[in-house]
Design an enzyme around this catalytic site. Structure first.
Site, PDB file in Angstrom:
ATOM      1  N   LYS B  29       0.823  -1.239   0.041  1.00  0.00           N
ATOM      2  CA  LYS B  29       0.037   0.169  -0.135  1.00  0.00           C
ATOM      3  C   LYS B  29       0.824   1.212   0.121  1.00  0.00           C
ATOM      4  CE  LYS B  29      -3.596   0.174   2.849  1.00  0.00           C
ATOM      5  NZ  LYS B  29      -5.116   0.615   2.301  1.00  0.00           N
ATOM      6  N   ARG B  99      -3.280   2.842   8.644  1.00  0.00           N
ATOM      7  CA  ARG B  99      -3.581   1.541   8.040  1.00  0.00           C
ATOM      8  C   ARG B  99      -2.210   0.695   7.908  1.00  0.00           C
ATOM      9  NH1 ARG B  99      -8.305   2.678   4.275  1.00  0.00           N
ATOM     10  NH2 ARG B  99      -8.709   4.767   3.983  1.00  0.00           N
ATOM     11  N   GLY B 108      -7.954  -7.233   4.966  1.00  0.00           N
ATOM     12  CA  GLY B 108      -8.973  -7.135   6.385  1.00  0.00           C
ATOM     13  C   GLY B 108      -7.882  -8.088   7.254  1.00  0.00           C
ATOM     14  N   MET B 110      -5.306  -7.180   8.952  1.00  0.00           N
ATOM     15  CA  MET B 110      -4.737  -6.454  10.054  1.00  0.00           C
ATOM     16  C   MET B 110      -5.631  -5.359  10.370  1.00  0.00           C
ATOM     17  SD  MET B 110      -0.769  -6.783   9.235  1.00  0.00           S
ATOM     18  CE  MET B 110      -0.791  -6.396   7.616  1.00  0.00           C
ATOM     19  N   ARG B 353      -3.385  -1.501  -6.154  1.00  0.00           N
ATOM     20  CA  ARG B 353      -2.535  -2.497  -6.065  1.00  0.00           C
ATOM     21  C   ARG B 353      -2.890  -3.747  -7.136  1.00  0.00           C
ATOM     22  NH1 ARG B 353      -5.586  -4.592  -0.575  1.00  0.00           N
ATOM     23  NH2 ARG B 353      -7.703  -4.691  -1.486  1.00  0.00           N
ATOM     24  N   HIS B 469     -15.718  -9.414   1.435  1.00  0.00           N
ATOM     25  CA  HIS B 469     -14.972 -10.317   1.947  1.00  0.00           C
ATOM     26  C   HIS B 469     -15.170 -11.441   1.311  1.00  0.00           C
ATOM     27  CE1 HIS B 469     -13.334 -12.701   5.184  1.00  0.00           C
ATOM     28  NE2 HIS B 469     -12.253 -12.211   4.901  1.00  0.00           N
ATOM     29  N   SER B 777      12.411 -43.710 -11.485  1.00  0.00           N
ATOM     30  CA  SER B 777      11.143 -42.737 -11.168  1.00  0.00           C
ATOM     31  C   SER B 777      10.967 -42.732  -9.755  1.00  0.00           C
ATOM     32  CB  SER B 777       9.896 -43.495 -11.645  1.00  0.00           C
ATOM     33  OG  SER B 777       8.903 -42.446 -11.502  1.00  0.00           O
ATOM     34  N   CYS B 844       6.806 -39.779  -9.843  1.00  0.00           N
ATOM     35  CA  CYS B 844       5.604 -40.286 -10.162  1.00  0.00           C
ATOM     36  C   CYS B 844       4.690 -40.401  -8.858  1.00  0.00           C
ATOM     37  CB  CYS B 844       5.327 -41.525 -10.707  1.00  0.00           C
ATOM     38  SG  CYS B 844       6.220 -42.909  -9.996  1.00  0.00           S
ATOM     39  N   TYR B 864      11.231 -35.529 -16.250  1.00  0.00           N
ATOM     40  CA  TYR B 864       9.970 -35.547 -16.292  1.00  0.00           C
ATOM     41  C   TYR B 864       9.083 -35.481 -15.032  1.00  0.00           C
ATOM     42  CZ  TYR B 864       9.154 -40.402 -16.230  1.00  0.00           C
ATOM     43  OH  TYR B 864       9.409 -41.719 -15.937  1.00  0.00           O
TER      44      TYR B 864
END
Lengths: 885, 885
Positions: B29, B99, B108, B110, B353, B469, B777, B844, B864
């Site tokens: 902020k 703030r 929300g 803090m 933001r 919210h 693997s 895997c 992979y």
């Protein structure tokens, strides 16, 4: 493998190629034959085919390469020249023995052929040169029997039956009572049987016989007995055997002949006197096989047995033999096991090697040889196998116990054991698998019985002497053995033996005293061994050289005392949970487990506190300032709860809760994999009050000791840490608690807080964990289970296959898996010391008492090992050997 | 921490110290306020106290050091100068907001204080300068309420009651209907209540107020909500928050005032249009809290809702705002979430933001911004959180399914979910723990509900808009949310809601469609998502950059097809045992298990062979030449046997054996720790015929494919190898079998034989194992269990505590434990490639679909990852991000 430059080593009075230090190439027997020959001792000449040819033989599809056979023939020529006899010559025939000989002694495991070179014509020549037709035909018979079995693969019982039938037909009992004609008939019958059974003619050509015999000996490196023996003794498969071809000498050519085996010191007690057995008019096999009871070699040894000794019967030879054995012992600087043959009053040395001996003998000989300046202390330490000490540390029979004696045999291998009588190797294995202690009872043992001997606690034979197969093998294994116990009568078919009017059936309990040779009915009370003399001296010498500390795993004041008596330098693992299982406590821990909420749980813990405090106080007192490492509660809580319905009923009443609630609690604590479940420090992350109580008990006990005017530094150990934060949190809890007690009690003492390293994650993150640890103790039992993904409780079923297939060299729970678990231990030590250079590092798994593992732990840089009290002396010696390596 | 050189950053039209890239110091902020100011946008002046002071505050025992407060006062002076108002001045008072603002957005979580600077005198001044006494007293009331709660720790419901009572007394419903006098009375009542309840006077001195407020904001960094939020979002504890002190502007000073929030693009769909909400005569908190339903910002957005938009109400301001938002988006090159206030027709920017958005929106915005040349492809790839794709890949409601609609609200976060209705955060957690899927139903949500929102699959609220919210948080979590659904009536006390005459009680099943805002009764059928458009483009771009291959774990032809559709490049794990559980097969595997001896076992296996062959053939066909890794039988055999008596009876009949025999077999296969028992390749060491059958089935299926004229290279994988010899033996078995089939069938194909690395021992001895493996693997599920000594099945109970206590950062079964398990993986890769440089290495375990784990696997050098079909797209994106890192 291509042809090596030199692969046959000749030995004779004039020319000897080999030396004692060439065992890798010539095997033990070959190297020593060469050495003895070089020393000027009377050794029949011959040659050794090196172990390299064993590899060539296998690479050449189990056939001797032509170049190798050419070499053999050239050496046969040389041998003929030296000895003035000719192979296959009817007038003056050369006969040879063909014997195995590996780098390490493997008695009786591989094959041997004697009297090779005989055939229908040569046997007549031997009869005339020896002037003894019976001897010649008997030699030929023996040769055919051996050769047919070993080389041609003939079932030996078929030939045995022919021989026994002949004795029966002639109405005689002893072999010696058959005449030359009888034996000639047997020879023909043998050959017919071989032809009928195998469709093969028995070979007449001595060279063909020789090739077959050499190949059979190389082949025998891979017979089942040899494989089993190597597995048991950790002998590598790839060593291979050498083959010794040696001119025959005969101990069975008449009453001026004899054969014998002897030890330069008593292999059972280690006492310094010449000790052996011999048989007049016999071949060496007769002594070892135990078919006839041999006579003692010296007057002293004969005592009042009524048996005539070699010393009396052939005093000149005895004198010569005495000079030789002393020379040999001086030369080899170790107790020797020698074989000799007397052929027509002439002494021939057939073998010398370092003699097998009991642990007691090994210690005594090693210690006395220091005094005799034969060897130095370091060599003496290496002479004793640490694992063998186990037999000394085990119980012996209580002399005051009431006993019913059944029989008395030879005290072939010491110790006192009780077990169920079984009458075959298979039965021994079978009963053992059922969890029973067994004693193997045999008329005599042979290499086929090896598995049964491994399974048995003790061995009892009715035939054979102190150097019989049973006796030698049992001593090597450190098992109790009573041999040659002629008073008992074994019936294999009925699986029973009779003695003194008693009948002992399979499964009946008997007791052996291997130190006296006595056999008792039923189970006899045993007592702990007391150690001193040479043993004490050995421990002193060991302590002088070892660098690794030796502690013990002990949970009770009694164990702590036993361990101190065995020389433990502290307690490396005191398991607190064992204390909770006592009947006066377990209900309190159960109350703690079923408690609803923190307060109820704390109330139950409050009851346990004074009990734990008293435990710790007693242990601290006994250990008198030595370090004591106490592990806080480790097992999952369900271990403390009942398992069957009856117990649930009873215990729920005692705990004053409904049986339904108790059952629900038991169910909620059940785990699929308890080994990987809610246990160790995880319990204390959930219920910190448990470790808080334990820390308080330790601190209060320590405070009491301090108030007694003594010193101590307790070591508090947190189990099953996987993540540094676990230890950080619990260390803080412990420190807070101990500091509070110190303040309350107004005393001061040092203490350490450390952790077990028993999970792979702990090992690979040991640098982070060490930041919160004053010490590490490797819990290699659990580390093995997790690193290998192998449950100790479940793996027995298939682990055997794993070991026998060579997937694991040894059971990884017995001896540490160096490549896998060992790598994690090394990582743990190195990373831990990176963070904290003065980190104290020990190990407290079962491996702490295993010599091979101890060697590894020493290399890995540990400060100490901790093992069960009875293994403390083993660990002390193994640690010394590790330091000398 | 000592005093930093500079720790307060001022921002005003004339002087701005901060920049957007100083988020570490100024928080998001603060940095953006500075940046916006520098850009010349209308931002109320103020200053930011840096995050360093947050540390100083905690080090100074949660009190602002004097030097820091001195700095604050100096900046207050500066602010007074810039704005021409004075703090505490009755005539021309300066009011400020205080703030929080951390490096990462924590909406929300803090605390915030508005209207600071008011007291009994100043309020009168404010009334006169604003010309609105009601406004002044309402501001003072709001300030007291906030300050008492946040700074003084007063229970806010006590003050709420006073306020509601006043409304009741006056017979009014809306706050706005209370007069200045009423509010003055409320202020006095508040102060009395504070005095009575806390024994403290409400502070009058604006400087004291300011110090208290700053300290409260710093303190709120460690409140429970913030800690939970940080844990969920992986925000480090040590970042701390900055504090922004800014001159107040008022959106509630009359009908020419307003306040609003907006997004520069649609945060739900990503569509490029200005999207937001505003309220006339309100403070920002009113919009976010959802107490009044806000109006849409644009005409387009208003549609036919009947609500008047800002565009219509204040066209000039709307135009200004449009210019500003476009400038901001161009400047930040990302979609912005902005807050603004209109005070007496003047626009003020309060915040900008990067806007939170749904996964769909994130993808669309990222792809469109490439075309708009705002960002490059690499930046676009980084803009999409791979884990968020999960919500797109999950089922949506079947449009053809029969549905009973209950209500319609706002489509706040997309997706279709069914679950049981619950009415509190605690209940949500509770039902979830019982294994139920839940939907959290609330009138509105607040940060206190965060745990319940985590536990729920979906969220339904009756109040609040698209930026409420509930909506913001649900979108961030990727959870379905229907917000502002005014048609349903919630009764918390009865735990039920009513809609359309239906009553839905706690535990009743409902269904949400977050894409339409519809709420349905009962469970509605869901269908697989289809992907394309921006999503397809994203995948294409990802594939362009990623280096790691992405395969799938698939056991059936169906799964294989789904995975190919999602872009899988092969099968990394095909578990053969799943095939055995089919009803037509399981009896044959049972027959195999209960078989007496090899022949019976082989007979049963002969029946399984054609079934397995057909399975493999179908899978090979679908995968059409792509690699397919088949793991041979892995689970312990007891998994195939029945567990309860009824089944035993039934199955023993079917298997044609006595129930006693079956019970005995079950008992003999029971294990204490099945995880560490007789399973994986250990089965094949004991019963090689099992793997032989499987290898034959694979080879015959491959031969069929070759005969079809296609190509393939099957990869045969041996599980649970701990020792190289296991693999050596079984590789030989597999190769022999496959070669035999190739010869029999007269075909030729390549194939690989490799192993799972899933035990710590395998990882630390990977160099030896690699000698017999064409590929590795990593089975990180089992590797996690063994390395951590943690049973996945048993640890759920205590693992939660472990994660919440920070012992494990995340559940190690969800995201790989990099330090521990990761170290073993790295070791395995490096050692393996030491032996075999061309070793193919994959993974895997479940971790193969976890973005954080994929980042690690890329770093560790794997070739992979293989994951469940639905996670293939996630893995493709995560792999691309890993390559860009």
């Amino acid at each position: 493998m291509s042809q090596p430059k030199k692969f046959i080593y000749f030995f004779s009075q004039n020319e000897t190629d080999g030396r004692a230090d060439m065992k890798d190439l010539l095997g033990g027997k070959g190297a020593n034959l060469a050495e003895m020959t070089s020393m000027g001792l009377p050794v029949p000449p011959g040659f050794t085919i090196s172990t390299e040819i064993c590899h060539s033989f296998y690479e050449n599809k189990k056939s001797l390469p032509n170049w190798a056979m050419d070499g053999v023939l050239a050496n046969v020529k040389k041998l003929e020249h030296v000895i003035g006899k000719k192979f296959g010559d009817v007038k003056n025939p050369l006969l040879v023995s063909v014997r195995s000989g590996a780098r390490a002694s493997m008695p009786g495991m591989m094959d041997t052929i004697l009297n090779l070179g005989l055939n229908e014509e040569v046997v007549l020549g031997l009869a005339s040169t020896s002037g003894d037709a019976r001897f010649a035909w008997d030699s030929y018979r023996r040769f055919i029997q051996m050769y047919a079995n070993v080389v041609m693969g003939m079932n030996h019982s078929l030939l045995d039956i022919l021989f026994e039938d002949k004795k029966a037909e002639k109405g005689v009992e002893r072999d010696i009572d058959l005449t030359a004609e009888d034996l000639q008939w047997v020879v023909s019958a043998y050959k017919r049987a071989i032809r009928d059974s195998l469709g093969l003619e028995f070979p007449n050509d001595p060279i063909a016989q020789l090739k077959g015999a050499i190949e059979a000996v190389f082949s025998s490196w891979h017979n089942n007995r040899a494989i089993t023996y190597r597995r048991l003794h950790g002998i590598p498969e790839n060593w291979g055997t050498a083959v010794n071809v040696q001119a025959m000498v005969f101990g069975n050519m008449g009453m001026d002949c004899a054969t014998g085996v002897a030890f330069t010191r008593d292999p059972s007690t280690g006492e310094k006197h010449f000790f052996g057995e011999y048989l007049i008019n016999a071949q060496g096999e007769d002594v070892v096989a135990g078919l006839r009871t041999p006579h003692p070699i010296s007057k002293r040894q004969a005592g009042d047995s009524g048996l005539s000794s070699l010393e009396e019967e052939m005093p000149e030879i005895y004198k010569e033999l005495t000079e030789i054995y002393q020379k040999l012992e001086q030369h080899y600087r170790d107790m020797q096991d020698i074989e000799f043959t007397i052929e027509k009053n002439r002494l021939w040395m057939l073998q010398t090697r370092n003699g097998k001996r009991t642990a007691n003998a090994a210690i005594r000989i090693a210690m006395e040889m220091i005094d005799e300046k034969l060897i130095d202390e370091k060599t003496a330490l290496k002479r004793v196998n640490p694992a063998s000490l186990d037999q000394l540390l085990h119980p012996r029979l209580d002399p005051k116990a009431k006993k019913t004696i059944l029989a008395k045999g030879l005290p072939a291998s010491p110790g006192g054991v009780c077990g169920r009588a079984v009458f075959s190797s298979d039965d021994a294995v079978h009963w053992k698998e059922k969890g029973e202690k067994v004693i193997l009872v045999r008329i005599e043992t042979s290499p086929e019985d090896i598995e049964g001997m491994v399974a048995a606690l003790g061995i009892l034979t009715t035939r054979g002497g102190m150097t019989s197969h049973a006796a030698v093998v049992a001593r090597g294994m450190g098992k109790c053995c009573v041999a040659g116990c002629g008073d008992i009568h074994v019936d294999y078919r009925l699986k029973e033996f009779r003695a003194q009017g008693y009948v002992v059936r399979e499964g009946d309990m008997i007791t052996l005293d291997g130190s006296t040779g006595e056999v008792f009915l039923g189970e006899v009370k045993t007592i702990e061994p007391t150690l001193g003399g040479s043993f004490g001296r050995l421990m002193e010498v060991a302590d002088k050289y070892r660098k690794l500390g030796v502690r013990t795993n002990a949970d009770t004041p009694h164990d702590s005392q036993v361990a101190r008596d065995f020389g433990a330098e502290g307690i490396g693992l005191c398991r607190t949970e064992h204390m909770f299982f006592a009947t006066d406590r377990i209900d309190w821990i159960r109350k703690m487990i079923v408690a609803e909420g923190l307060n109820e749980r704390k109330q139950a813990l409050d009851h346990l506190l004074p009990m734990q405090r008293e435990d710790f106080y007693q242990i601290f007192k006994i250990m008198d300032g030595l370090p004591v490492t106490i592990r806080l509660l480790d097992p999952p809580l369900h271990e403390f709860l009942p398992h069957d319905e009856e117990e649930v009923q009873e215990i729920s009443k005692r705990l004053n809760i409904s049986s339904e609630d108790l059952r629900r609690k038991i169910k909620s604590l059940q785990e699929f994999n308890p080994m990987l479940g809610h246990r160790g420090c995880r319990l204390a992350i959930t219920y910190p009050e448990i470790y808080e109580m334990q820390a308080q008990a330790i601190a209060e006990a320590a405070a009491h000791i301090v108030k007694d005017g003594k010193k101590l530094t307790p070591e508090i150990m947190i189990p099953l840490v996987a993540v540094d934060t676990e230890l950080e949190i619990l260390r803080e809890l412990v420190v807070k608690t101990v500091e509070r007690v110190k303040k309350e009690q107004g005393v001061s003492f040092d203490y350490l807080v450390g952790t077990m390293i028993e999970l792979p994650r702990a090992a690979v993150t040991a640098d982070e964990i060490a930041k919160h640890a004053d010490f590490f103790s490797f819990g290699t039992n659990d580390l093995t289970q997790t690193a290998l993904g192998l449950s100790r409780d479940d793996s027995a079923k298939f682990l055997k296959t794993y070991v026998s297939e060579g997937i694991y060299e040894t059971d990884p729970f017995m001896s540490i898996d160096v490549k896998g678990v060992g790598a994690l231990v090394k990582m743990g030590v190195d990373l831990g010391r990176q963070s904290r250079t003065n980190l104290k590092v020990g190990i407290c798994g079962e491996h702490g008492g295993d010599p091979a593992s101890i060697l590894f732990f020493a290399k890995a840089g540990l400060d100490y090992v901790s093992c069960s009290p009875f293994r403390v002396p083993i660990a002390r010696l193994a640690a010394a050997q590790a330091a000398l390596n």
